[in-house]
Scaffold this motif. Structure first.
Motif, PDB file in Angstrom:
ATOM      1  N   PRO A  30       0.716  -1.239  -0.040  1.00 63.62           N
ATOM      2  CA  PRO A  30       0.168  -0.025   0.153  1.00 63.62           C
ATOM      3  C   PRO A  30       0.983   1.220  -0.055  1.00 63.62           C
ATOM      4  O   PRO A  30       1.813   1.288   0.720  1.00 63.62           O
ATOM      5  N   ALA A  31       0.492   2.171  -0.920  1.00 65.39           N
ATOM      6  CA  ALA A  31       1.462   3.375  -1.036  1.00 65.39           C
ATOM      7  C   ALA A  31       0.455   4.820  -1.059  1.00 65.39           C
ATOM      8  O   ALA A  31      -0.572   4.557  -1.624  1.00 65.39           O
ATOM      9  N   VAL A  32       0.986   5.802  -0.550  1.00 59.20           N
ATOM     10  CA  VAL A  32       0.454   7.109  -0.867  1.00 59.20           C
ATOM     11  C   VAL A  32       1.316   8.107  -1.230  1.00 59.20           C
ATOM     12  O   VAL A  32       2.399   8.107  -0.962  1.00 59.20           O
ATOM     13  N   CYS A  33       0.727   8.773  -2.358  1.00 57.02           N
ATOM     14  CA  CYS A  33       1.547   9.561  -3.284  1.00 57.02           C
ATOM     15  C   CYS A  33       1.261  11.215  -2.674  1.00 57.02           C
ATOM     16  O   CYS A  33      -0.117  11.440  -2.546  1.00 57.02           O
ATOM     17  N   ILE A  34       2.064  11.957  -2.207  1.00 56.99           N
ATOM     18  CA  ILE A  34       1.627  13.359  -1.864  1.00 56.99           C
ATOM     19  C   ILE A  34       2.384  14.100  -2.815  1.00 56.99           C
ATOM     20  O   ILE A  34       3.703  14.226  -3.093  1.00 56.99           O
ATOM     21  N   ASP A  35       1.733  15.065  -3.489  1.00 53.49           N
ATOM     22  CA  ASP A  35       1.991  15.948  -4.271  1.00 53.49           C
ATOM     23  C   ASP A  35       2.367  17.324  -3.521  1.00 53.49           C
ATOM     24  O   ASP A  35       1.657  17.838  -2.953  1.00 53.49           O
ATOM     25  N   SER A  38       4.381  24.386   6.111  1.00 53.18           N
ATOM     26  CA  SER A  38       5.589  24.381   6.598  1.00 53.18           C
ATOM     27  C   SER A  38       6.243  23.030   6.726  1.00 53.18           C
ATOM     28  O   SER A  38       5.588  21.962   6.494  1.00 53.18           O
ATOM     29  N   PRO A  39       7.612  22.990   6.901  1.00 53.29           N
ATOM     30  CA  PRO A  39       8.315  21.609   6.952  1.00 53.29           C
ATOM     31  C   PRO A  39       7.655  20.843   8.187  1.00 53.29           C
ATOM     32  O   PRO A  39       7.494  19.596   8.227  1.00 53.29           O
ATOM     33  N   GLN A  40       7.196  21.531   9.320  1.00 52.95           N
ATOM     34  CA  GLN A  40       6.869  20.750  10.544  1.00 52.95           C
ATOM     35  C   GLN A  40       5.299  20.318  10.040  1.00 52.95           C
ATOM     36  O   GLN A  40       5.004  19.261  10.478  1.00 52.95           O
ATOM     37  N   LEU A  50       1.866  15.537   9.153  1.00 52.62           N
ATOM     38  CA  LEU A  50       0.887  14.810   8.110  1.00 52.62           C
ATOM     39  C   LEU A  50       1.587  13.144   8.066  1.00 52.62           C
ATOM     40  O   LEU A  50       0.775  12.232   7.870  1.00 52.62           O
ATOM     41  N   CYS A  51       2.806  13.308   7.618  1.00 51.41           N
ATOM     42  CA  CYS A  51       3.678  11.935   7.569  1.00 51.41           C
ATOM     43  C   CYS A  51       3.284  10.877   8.657  1.00 51.41           C
ATOM     44  O   CYS A  51       3.076   9.644   8.415  1.00 51.41           O
ATOM     45  N   ASP A  52       3.733  11.439   9.857  1.00 49.11           N
ATOM     46  CA  ASP A  52       3.330  10.561  11.011  1.00 49.11           C
ATOM     47  C   ASP A  52       2.126  10.340  11.081  1.00 49.11           C
ATOM     48  O   ASP A  52       2.084   9.134  11.399  1.00 49.11           O
ATOM     49  N   GLU A  53       1.217  11.035  10.620  1.00 50.50           N
ATOM     50  CA  GLU A  53      -0.082  10.472  10.980  1.00 50.50           C
ATOM     51  C   GLU A  53      -0.746   9.259   9.950  1.00 50.50           C
ATOM     52  O   GLU A  53      -1.352   8.481  10.025  1.00 50.50           O
ATOM     53  N   LEU A  54       0.307   9.443   8.776  1.00 49.19           N
ATOM     54  CA  LEU A  54       0.123   8.480   7.470  1.00 49.19           C
ATOM     55  C   LEU A  54       0.637   7.372   7.791  1.00 49.19           C
ATOM     56  O   LEU A  54       0.065   6.303   7.073  1.00 49.19           O
TER      57      LEU A  54
END
Lengths: 268, 245
Positions: free
Chosen positions: A34-39, A99-101, A106-110
């Motif tokens: 399973p993968a998520v792509c983020i633009d 922001s970078p934070q 977001l990624c931690d949640e994902l």
């Protein structure tokens, strides 16, 4: 599941970041990961077009960051491959909206939702690039066999090292074996000589990529495409499989050179 | 032996000595400038001119001036300090033997004792008699990538490659244990005895003191080379054939 965050970046524009992100995402998901792509290219979104999901966008990355929707709501499910999702960029905003934070949060949640998170970085070395690499566990640097693209890739590697994100791994895109053979194009050896990082993908020039991108049908779904094959190989290498590099030239001693490449990657 | 070809066009006239001779030596991160003989009224503008010529090499530096037995009053010292401050240079100390100069300097809070090289001891001889600016070298154990710049008043040693788009400016020698592809400037403060050595010498541009050259097209395999100035010309020789000892 704890996902690994992979950022695809290049410095120079137009070398194939978005194409690579879409195709590696498709390849990973079709292999059952399973993968998520983020633009992350806010203001100039493209990934949705290449993945053919443009007409399904309701919420985007900025909506999630600013709390207008739940993370789950912004994830667009791919229409062909199960377990592939896209979080699109906002088109009407700019890079400073995130922001970078925000990206790290977001990624931690994902991470618990998938195995791979692929971030498509914007060109350049400014805010958008910083946003894209902030959450990365691994950075894939993509370059073309051109002196200017290699120069920018070198700069990017320097910046990534300064951020403590390791040297990253290299994808060489749009290689024309015929031209390399004649000595009219930089070969992978020339590029690795300068960049001295590990090679993870060697993607040949393939007209099918352009057709596929225009149709929103990533080339990695096309079993007969050489570029599609190369992207599938990258996905397998990301999963820790030992995949030999496809011979691009029909010349003697190629295997010998390839084995040298495998050894020389990232030793400095 | 390869004689470097000078680029046909460059933004500064070539072949004309650009640098005013200035003796610069380094102690740690600090610099000592020895002034030439002559009238103070001509030396001060000359010095500023010489500093300006070197671009921002001195920017942010702490500098000591060796004025020997010149007699300088407070007004002259204030003018000197201001002129240096305008160029973002800190006047750290004055090496003077004249008593009235020393008195004026201490009144203005300018250090006159830097391990007293003006009254030299044997140890100081060791520090100051080096014929190259900057006695200290730094060792860089990685590849210098595009956009990365390295400046050092002493010698620079790189254990790795110097990629195109990167730049090294050193007061002394530059040694590259790897491929040299970027821009390097050895002897940046005007020292013509500085050299550049590399295992594979193909710099974008090579400068030693005021000399500038670009690499000629390579014939054959790379081999270790050393570049230096001889008779006003930048020359690169292979290490094996080098006549330098």
């Amino acid at each position: 599941m704890t996902a690994k965050v992979v950022t695809i970046t290049s410095g120079k524009g137009g070398v194939g970041k978005t194409t690579a992100t879409a195709n590696i995402g498709v390849a990973l998901a079709s292999l059952g990961h399973p993968a998520v792509c983020i633009d992350a290219d806010i203001g100039l979104r493209n990934l949705d077009v290449i993945m053919g999901l443009e007409n399904r966008i309701v919420y985007d990355l900025v909506d999630v960051v600013e709390g207008r929707c739940k993370l789950r709501q912004s994830m667009i499910k791919d229409k062909r491959v199960p377990d592939l999702y896209l979080i699109p960029a906002a088109q009407a905003r700019d890079k400073t909206s995130v922001s970078p934070q925000d990206m790290i949060r977001l990624c931690d949640e994902l991470r618990s939702h998938c195995e791979w998170i692929l971030i498509d970085s914007p060109a350049g070395i400014e805010r958008g690039f910083r946003n894209a690499i902030a959450p990365a566990d691994l950075v894939l640097i993509i370059t073309n066999p051109e002196v200017s693209a290699v120069r920018d890739a070198d700069r990017i590697i320097g910046l990534i090292e300064a951020e403590g994100k390791g040297p990253g791994q290299l994808i060489i895109n749009r290689l024309k074996p015929e031209m390399v053979k004649k000595g009219d194009m930089l070969g992978e050896e020339d590029i690795l000589d300068v960049l001295a990082i590990e090679l993870i993908g060697l993607v040949p020039e393939d007209d099918a990529v352009i057709t596929a991108s225009n149709q929103g049908n990533p080339v990695a779904l096309n079993a007969s495409s050489s570029a599609g094959n190369a992207f599938r190989d990258i996905a397998r290498r990301l999963n820790g499989e030992e995949v030999p590099f496809e011979p691009l030239y029909d010349q003697q001693g190629f295997l010998k050179r390839i084995s040298r490449l495998v050894r020389s990657g990232g030793d400095r | 032996m390869i004689v470097f070809t000078k680029p046909a066009c460059y933004n500064r006239p070539l072949g004309v000595p650009m640098r005013t001779p200035l003796a610069i030596k380094g102690i740690g991160d600090r610099l000592v400038i020895s002034l030439p003989q002559g009238e103070w009224t001509t030396i001060l503008p000359d010095l500023m001119h010489a500093i300006d010529e070197r671009g921002d090499f001195f920017k942010g530096a702490k500098v000591a001036l060796q004025v020997d037995d010149r007699e300088l009053g407070p007004a002259q010292l204030v003018a000197l300090r201001q002129a240096l401050a305008q160029r973002e240079i800190t006047l750290w100390a004055l090496l003077a033997t004249d008593e009235s100069t020393c008195a004026a300097a201490s009144k203005l809070g300018i250090d006159i004792d830097v391990g007293s090289p003006s009254h030299q001891t044997e140890e100081d001889d060791y520090v100051f008699d080096s014929d190259l600016p900057g006695d200290e070298a730094i060792l860089v154990e990685r590849t210098l990538r595009s956009g990365q710049r390295l400046r050092h008043p002493g010698h620079v040693i790189v254990f790795g490659d110097v990629n195109p788009g990167s730049e090294i400016v050193a007061g002394g020698h530059i040694l590259i244990w790897g491929r040299l592809r970027g821009t390097v400037h050895a002897g940046a403060a005007g020292d013509e005895s500085a050299t550049v050595c590399a295992l594979d010498m193909m710099p974008t541009q090579l400068r030693i003191a005021s000399h500038i050259a670009v690499s000629p097209k390579r014939r054959g395999r790379p081999h270790p080379e050393v570049a230096f100035v001889r008779d006003g010309q930048l020359i690169a020789e292979t290490w094996e054939n080098s006549e330098r000892s």
